[in-house]
Design an enzyme around this catalytic site. Structure first.
Site, PDB file in Angstrom:
ATOM      1  N   THR A  13      -8.404  -3.681  -1.571  1.00  0.00           N
ATOM      2  CA  THR A  13      -8.981  -4.985  -1.889  1.00  0.00           C
ATOM      3  C   THR A  13     -10.062  -5.371  -0.896  1.00  0.00           C
ATOM      4  OG1 THR A  13      -6.924  -5.690  -2.905  1.00  0.00           O
ATOM      5  CG2 THR A  13      -8.400  -7.448  -2.232  1.00  0.00           C
TER       6      THR A  13
ATOM      7  N   LYS B 129       2.086   2.067  -5.145  1.00  0.00           N
ATOM      8  CA  LYS B 129       2.825   1.582  -6.321  1.00  0.00           C
ATOM      9  C   LYS B 129       2.013   1.730  -7.607  1.00  0.00           C
ATOM     10  CE  LYS B 129       3.367  -2.437  -4.397  1.00  0.00           C
ATOM     11  NZ  LYS B 129       2.839  -2.136  -3.067  1.00  0.00           N
TER      12      LYS B 129
ATOM     13  N   THR C 296       2.721 -12.429   3.052  1.00  0.00           N
ATOM     14  CA  THR C 296       1.960 -13.061   1.987  1.00  0.00           C
ATOM     15  C   THR C 296       2.775 -14.269   1.516  1.00  0.00           C
ATOM     16  OG1 THR C 296       0.701 -12.665  -0.030  1.00  0.00           O
ATOM     17  CG2 THR C 296       2.867 -11.599   0.105  1.00  0.00           C
TER      18      THR C 296
ATOM     19  N   ASP D 298       0.813  -1.220   0.000  1.00  0.00           N
ATOM     20  CA  ASP D 298       0.000   0.000   0.000  1.00  0.00           C
ATOM     21  C   ASP D 298       0.846   1.270   0.000  1.00  0.00           C
ATOM     22  OD1 ASP D 298      -2.259  -1.687   0.203  1.00  0.00           O
ATOM     23  OD2 ASP D 298      -1.936  -1.815   2.359  1.00  0.00           O
TER      24      ASP D 298
ATOM     25  N   GLY E  41      -4.174  -4.470  -4.701  1.00  0.00           N
ATOM     26  CA  GLY E  41      -5.178  -3.495  -5.128  1.00  0.00           C
ATOM     27  C   GLY E  41      -4.439  -2.245  -5.542  1.00  0.00           C
ATOM     28  N   HIS E  42      -4.168  -2.119  -6.840  1.00  0.00           N
ATOM     29  CA  HIS E  42      -3.389  -0.972  -7.316  1.00  0.00           C
ATOM     30  C   HIS E  42      -4.336   0.101  -7.853  1.00  0.00           C
ATOM     31  CE1 HIS E  42       0.484  -3.559  -7.741  1.00  0.00           C
ATOM     32  NE2 HIS E  42       0.121  -3.331  -6.512  1.00  0.00           N
ATOM     33  N   THR E  43      -4.416   1.199  -7.120  1.00  0.00           N
ATOM     34  CA  THR E  43      -5.350   2.254  -7.494  1.00  0.00           C
ATOM     35  C   THR E  43      -4.656   3.233  -8.432  1.00  0.00           C
ATOM     36  OG1 THR E  43      -6.277   2.046  -5.296  1.00  0.00           O
ATOM     37  CG2 THR E  43      -6.949   3.986  -6.556  1.00  0.00           C
TER      38      THR E  43
ATOM     39  N   LYS F 142       2.724  10.060  -0.890  1.00  0.00           N
ATOM     40  CA  LYS F 142       1.782  10.583   0.112  1.00  0.00           C
ATOM     41  C   LYS F 142       2.419  11.569   1.096  1.00  0.00           C
ATOM     42  CE  LYS F 142      -2.012   7.603   0.262  1.00  0.00           C
ATOM     43  NZ  LYS F 142      -2.855   6.612   0.887  1.00  0.00           N
TER      44      LYS F 142
ATOM     45  N   ASN G 294      -4.865 -10.402  -4.404  1.00  0.00           N
ATOM     46  CA  ASN G 294      -4.745  -9.754  -3.082  1.00  0.00           C
ATOM     47  C   ASN G 294      -4.270  -8.315  -3.239  1.00  0.00           C
ATOM     48  OD1 ASN G 294      -2.294 -10.756  -4.027  1.00  0.00           O
ATOM     49  ND2 ASN G 294      -1.524 -11.386  -2.038  1.00  0.00           N
TER      50      ASN G 294
ATOM     51  N   LYS H 168      -0.149   4.064  -8.575  1.00  0.00           N
ATOM     52  CA  LYS H 168      -0.050   5.409  -9.145  1.00  0.00           C
ATOM     53  C   LYS H 168       1.333   5.633  -9.767  1.00  0.00           C
ATOM     54  CE  LYS H 168       0.681  10.136  -8.234  1.00  0.00           C
ATOM     55  NZ  LYS H 168       0.601  11.362  -7.499  1.00  0.00           N
TER      56      LYS H 168
ATOM     57  N   GLN I   8       2.192  -5.929  -3.091  1.00  0.00           N
ATOM     58  CA  GLN I   8       2.481  -5.989  -1.643  1.00  0.00           C
ATOM     59  C   GLN I   8       3.793  -5.231  -1.368  1.00  0.00           C
ATOM     60  OE1 GLN I   8       1.632  -9.382  -3.141  1.00  0.00           O
ATOM     61  NE2 GLN I   8      -0.410  -8.516  -2.935  1.00  0.00           N
TER      62      GLN I   8
END
Ligand code: IMP
Length: 428
Positions: free
Chosen positions: A300, A16, A239, A13, A40-42, A331, A38, A18, A224
Site C-alpha cells: 500500500t 493472505k 490498526t 503482510d 494491500g492484497h497482492t 514465503k 490500508n 495469494k 492486516q
C-alpha cells in the site's frame, strides 16, 4: 461447516492475498470483514501481480460472489478508482460484487486529520498507512460516522457532509493549524463516485447467513494481522479494527455459531511495517537478505518492511486468540539460502524466561528473544509442489514449527506465482 476464516498470525503482510486467491477455486463467496484501503492484497493475474486494497481477493475469479461487509471502512473515492483500475485489467466487477450499506465511509477529512495527528505525534507516530482508517473508525464509535448507504440519497448525504466538514475544519484549523477543506469541491468529487457505487449497495448479512445455511463455501478474508488487532495487538501500535477471527461476527453479521474453521497464515519469518515493538527484528545483512529475497516492501505504501525471524511465542498467542488449528506457511523459499535459521521459542524478561506474549507494547519492548538454531537447506524450494519434493531440512523446519506451536500445517507457499504451493491437506 462451510465457512472458513483466513487471518494473519503476525503483523500483516503474511501473503493472505495469494492464499485467499488460491482457496477461491473452492469458494462460492469471499468476504472482507474489517480494515479498509490500508490493506494491500497482492494476487497474480495471468502471471502479472495486481494489488487489491478494498476489493475482496476473489474478485478476479469468475463465479465468486464478493462482499465488503459492514465492519470494513470504505474510502468511496479509492474504491471507485480501484474498480476502474481492475476493470481496465479485464476483471469483471458487476453482480459479483456487493457492498454492505452499513460499512462506514473514510472521507477526505479523515485522511487530513490522520496526517495532522501523525505529524503532531512526532517521535511517537504510529506509522500509519495514511488511509484515514483510525479517524473513520473513531467517528463510527463516536456516532459521528457516515455509512456508505447514505450515498444513495445524495441530497441528504450532502447536508450531512457539509455539516460534518464544518466541524472537522474547526478541528483541523484550531487544533493543528491546517488549511480547512473545501466541502463543495469535495462534493463535486463524491457525486460521480456515489453514482458509480450505488449499484453495488446491498443488505448483506442475511445473504451470508443464508449461504452458510445452504452449505455454500464462504471465505472470510482477514486484512492486516492478529498482532495489529485493536484489542489484542501491540496497542497503541495497531490498526483500528478487529483483525482477529472475532471480527468476523461483528464485521459481517454472521453469528459465531455459523463460523467454521479459522486458518492462520504465517510467514516463514516475520515482518512489520510502521512503528512498535518487534522482538525478533534483525537489522544486519540477514534483514537485507530477507527484504530483498522476499520483496518486503509495503503493497500500500511502498515502505520497506522491518524483517526478523519467526516468533513462536507470538504465533502461539495468535493461535490462541483466533482458535487456529491449522496454518498455511508462506514465503518458505525466501529462506532458501540461509545456512542457519533462527526460531524464537521463548522470551526473557527481567532475567526470567517466559512463553507468555506480553499484553502491553511497553512490556513487549523489554523482552529478549530466546532462539534455537535450525540448519538451513541451501537449495531451492521454489519448484516443489509435493511434500516429498521439499528438501529434508525444510521439512524439518516446518515440523519444528508444528511441534513448537502445537498446530498443523495445511500447505506451504514457495513463491509468488499461484501454483507455487505445496498442499498437505485441503481446506474446504
Ligand atoms: P493504519 O491501519 O493505517 O491505521 O496503520 C496502523 C498500523 O498498522 C501501522 O503500523 C501500519 O503500518 C499497520 N498496517 C496497516 N495495514 C497494514 C497492512 O495491510 N499490512 C501491514 N501493516 C499494516
Amino acid at each position: 461447516m462451510s465457512s472458513v476464516v483466513v487471518v494473519g498470525t503476525q503483523w500483516g503482510d503474511e501473503g493472505k492475498g495469494k492464499i485467499t486467491n488460491a482457496l477461491c477455486s473452492d469458494a462460492d463467496l469471499v468476504v472482507r470483514f474489517q480494515g479498509g484501503a490500508n490493506a494491500g492484497h497482492t494476487v497474480s493475474l495471468d502471471g502479472v501481480p495486481i494489488v487489491f486494497h478494498l476489493l475482496p481477493s476473489g474478485i478476479s475469479v469468475p463465479g465468486i460472489q464478493n462482499i465488503i461487509g459492514p465492519g470494513v471502512v470504505i474510502d468511496p473515492i479509492a474504491l471507485a478508482a480501484e474498480i476502474t483500475g481492475v476493470t481496465e485489467r479485464g476483471v469483471e466487477v458487476g453482480e459479483n460484487f456487493l457492498i454492505d450499506v452499513g460499512a462506514h465511509m473514510v472521507l477526505p477529512y479523515h485522511k487530513a486529520i490522520e496526517a495532522a495527528e501523525e505529524r503532531a505525534r512526532g517521535d511517537s507516530a504510529i506509522g500509519t498507512t495514511h488511509r484515514g482508517i483510525g479517524p473513520a473508525y473513531a467517528d463510527r464509535c463516536a456516532r459521528d460516522g457516515i455509512p456508505i448507504g447514505a450515498l444513495a440519497a445524495f441530497d441528504e448525504f450532502r447536508r450531512r457532509f457539509e455539516e460534518t466538514v464544518g466541524r472537522k475544519n474547526e478541528h483541523l484549523v484550531r487544533l493543528y493549524g491546517e488549511e480547512p477543506l473545501d466541502a463543495r469541491a469535495l462534493l463535486e468529487q463524491l457525486r460521480p463516485v456515489a453514482l458509480s457505487l450505488a449499484g453495488y449497495l446491498a443488505d448483506t448479512p442475511e445473504i451470508l447467513r443464508a449461504a452458510i445455511r445452504e452449505d455454500r463455501n464462504v471465505l472470510f478474508e482477514g486484512a492486516q494481522g492478529t498482532l495489529l488487532d485493536v484489542t489484542f495487538g501491540t496497542y497503541p501500535f495497531v490498526t483500528s479494527s478487529s483483525t482477529t477471527a472475532g471480527g468476523v461476527a461483528t464485521g459481517t453479521g454472521v453469528p459465531p455459531s455459523l463460523i467454521g474453521e479459522v486458518i492462520g497464515i504465517t510467514k516463514a519469518y516475520t515482518t512489520r511495517v510502521g512503528a512498535g515493538p518487534f522482538p525478533t527484528e534483525v537489522t544486519d545483512d540477514t534483514a537485507r537478505m530477507i527484504q530483498e529475497r522476499g520483496a518486503e516492501r509495503g503493497a500500500t505504501t511502498g515502505r520497506a518492511r522491518r524483517c526478523g525471524w519467526l516468533d513462536i511465542v507470538a504465533l502461539r498467542y495468535s493461535i490462541a486468540v483466533n482458535g487456529i488449528k491449522r496454518i498455511i506457511v508462506t514465503k518458505l523459499d525466501v529462506l532458501d539460502s540461509f545456512e542457519t535459521i533462527k526460531v524464537c521459542v521463548a522470551y526473557e524478561i527481567d532475567g526470567s524466561r517466559t512463553d507468555r506474549f506480553p499484553r502491553t507494547a511497553d512490556e513487549l519492548r523489554r523482552v529478549h528473544p530466546v532462539y534455537v538454531e535450525i540448519p538451513g537447506w541451501m537449495s531451492s524450494t521454489a519448484e516443489a509442489r509435493q511434500e516429498s519434493e521439499l528438501p529434508p531440512p525444510a521439512l524439518a523446519y516446518l515440523k519444528q514449527i508444528c511441534k513448537l506451536a502445537d498446530v498443523d500445517i495445511c500447505s506451504v507457499s514457495v513463491g509468488a506465482k499461484g501454483e507455487a504451493i505445496v498442499e498437505f491437506t485441503s481446506i474446504f
